[in-house]
Design a protein around this motif. Sequence first.
Motif, short mmCIF file in Angstrom:
data_model
loop_
_atom_site.label_atom_id
_atom_site.label_comp_id
_atom_site.label_asym_id
_atom_site.label_seq_id
_atom_site.Cartn_x
_atom_site.Cartn_y
_atom_site.Cartn_z
N ILE A 1 0.86 -1.19 0.00
CA ILE A 1 0.00 0.00 0.00
C ILE A 1 0.90 1.24 0.00
N ALA A 2 0.43 2.28 -0.66
CA ALA A 2 1.13 3.57 -0.63
C ALA A 2 0.08 4.65 -0.45
N ILE A 3 0.23 5.46 0.59
CA ILE A 3 -0.73 6.53 0.84
C ILE A 3 0.00 7.86 0.79
N GLN A 4 -0.49 8.74 -0.08
CA GLN A 4 0.11 10.07 -0.20
C GLN A 4 -0.38 10.95 0.94
N GLY A 5 0.41 11.92 1.31
CA GLY A 5 0.02 12.80 2.41
C GLY A 5 -1.01 13.83 1.98
N GLY A 6 -1.76 14.33 2.98
CA GLY A 6 -2.73 15.39 2.73
C GLY A 6 -4.13 14.87 2.50
N GLY A 7 -5.11 15.46 3.18
CA GLY A 7 -6.51 15.10 2.95
C GLY A 7 -6.98 13.91 3.76
N ILE A 8 -8.17 13.47 3.42
CA ILE A 8 -8.80 12.39 4.17
C ILE A 8 -8.80 11.12 3.32
N HIS A 9 -8.19 10.08 3.85
CA HIS A 9 -8.07 8.82 3.14
C HIS A 9 -8.98 7.78 3.79
N GLY A 10 -9.75 7.07 2.99
CA GLY A 10 -10.65 6.04 3.52
C GLY A 10 -10.07 4.66 3.33
N LEU A 11 -10.07 3.89 4.43
CA LEU A 11 -9.61 2.50 4.38
C LEU A 11 -10.87 1.65 4.43
N ILE A 12 -11.16 0.97 3.33
CA ILE A 12 -12.45 0.31 3.19
C ILE A 12 -12.24 -1.19 2.98
N GLY A 13 -13.09 -1.98 3.64
CA GLY A 13 -12.99 -3.42 3.47
C GLY A 13 -13.91 -4.11 4.45
N PRO A 14 -14.24 -5.37 4.18
CA PRO A 14 -15.18 -6.09 5.05
C PRO A 14 -14.60 -6.35 6.43
N ASN A 15 -15.42 -6.80 7.34
CA ASN A 15 -14.94 -7.20 8.67
C ASN A 15 -13.83 -8.23 8.50
N GLY A 16 -12.78 -8.06 9.27
CA GLY A 16 -11.70 -9.05 9.23
C GLY A 16 -10.71 -8.82 8.09
N ALA A 17 -10.88 -7.74 7.35
CA ALA A 17 -9.97 -7.47 6.22
C ALA A 17 -8.62 -6.95 6.71
N GLY A 18 -8.57 -6.50 7.97
CA GLY A 18 -7.29 -6.06 8.51
C GLY A 18 -7.17 -4.56 8.67
N LYS A 19 -8.27 -3.85 8.65
CA LYS A 19 -8.21 -2.39 8.74
C LYS A 19 -7.63 -1.95 10.09
N THR A 20 -8.15 -2.53 11.17
CA THR A 20 -7.67 -2.17 12.51
C THR A 20 -6.20 -2.52 12.68
N THR A 21 -5.84 -3.72 12.24
CA THR A 21 -4.44 -4.17 12.34
C THR A 21 -3.52 -3.23 11.58
N LEU A 22 -3.96 -2.83 10.40
CA LEU A 22 -3.16 -1.94 9.56
C LEU A 22 -2.96 -0.58 10.23
N LEU A 23 -4.04 -0.03 10.79
CA LEU A 23 -3.94 1.27 11.45
C LEU A 23 -3.01 1.17 12.67
N ARG A 24 -3.12 0.07 13.40
CA ARG A 24 -2.24 -0.09 14.56
C ARG A 24 -0.79 -0.23 14.13
#
Lengths: 291, 124
Positions: free
Chosen positions: A27-50
């Motif tokens: 994954i590559a996220i550019q700086g600036g603005g609001i980025h949405g991390l989208i995916g079903p339950n268990g896709a790893g969103k929380t783990t990724l943010l942590r």
Amino acid sequence: MNTTPLIEARQLRGRYARTRIFDGLNIAIQGGGIHGLIGPNGAGKTTLLRAFSGQLPHDGHLAVWGQDPFDNPEVMGRIALAGIDAPLPAGWEAMKLFRVAQSRYPTWDQGRALALLREFSLPSYKKYSSLSRGQKSALGIIFALSAGCELTLMDEPYLGLDVEKRDVFYRELRNERERRPEATFILSTHELHESEKLLDTVSILHRGGVRLGGPLDEVLEGYSTFLGPGGAVRRLADAHAPHVMQVEELAGSARLVLSLPLRAVEEVPAGVRGSELTLEELARAVEGEQR
Amino acid sequence: MDEAAAPLFQQIAQLIEDSIVEGTLSEGQRAPSTNELAVFHKINPATARKGLTLLVESGVLVKRRGVGMFVTDRAREIIMARRREQFPGSYLAPMIDEALRLDLSRAQLHDLVDRVAESRGLYS
């Protein structure tokens, strides 16, 4: 756009409660603005943010501002993480949280925190553990928005908020973006209908990887959906077979999702209505993909 | 015609009618249920029911107690007759109005209608 991304992960492997969540995520996220991390339950969103916030060890390459965030005070001091899975200490009330945050973040804005406390009608003397779910979410939001960090991570921050407080949240997040255009906000979310009006960029997670991502309007423009009588829709699907993402039928009617911009689809049969996808429809189509 | 501007229950009814006209939903076949429609279109069942009721009232569908809704034997005929009747008002009048605004002459208009009709296979 060609500058070094704010966050870059290559071949990232992470686990949550001993279950492997992603195995080789890029994954590559550019700086600036609001980025949405989208995916079903268990896709790893929380783990990724942590992992982004430096709170989780990981395998593979992960860099925030070019450095490995894990247990790295220099990086962690510039990041705020809030969400129901990032609970605050049970015995703390809002004022105690604000005192601690003030000493941790040089950018902390006490005036803003107090104003937000009023906006969310939150008691300043109640312990975190005795707050309702919505109030806990609100306190997390206040913490995240007042910290003034260059990178703010919010894990489904609206959980339990009533309609009015959700509006406050979305409004305040917009204000924050306007006030600090260089700051980056990453939001994991299932509220796709509401966040479609908010997000600048998105990443859609699917099967342990990032299925697609980029500026939201560009992402959405790449897809189209068609609704009409079954025979006509099927002819349209056959004519664009390599781009068919989803076909759903119901007693003579059918809906088709194509990975083609609406304007690129020619010869739409009479009676078939084409439109762009909403973010919610796109997430659903990605989720239902057979490939 | 901007179909998106029509109320949702009318769009639902229209889609079922289109499928009957096309023949993918044929006479005697079971029509989608209120619940199936609600799930498919992600709409409230009450809206779906309203769409189905419209079709029952016009004689396109018939309710069989405990079994569901079915396409009547005359469904296609009924739809075609009504749409022919509505054709001038729904399709021609807006077209003529726009032609008027664009100062198209009688000959130009007739020529355009002929050309579009031919390219769409009406005369073949």
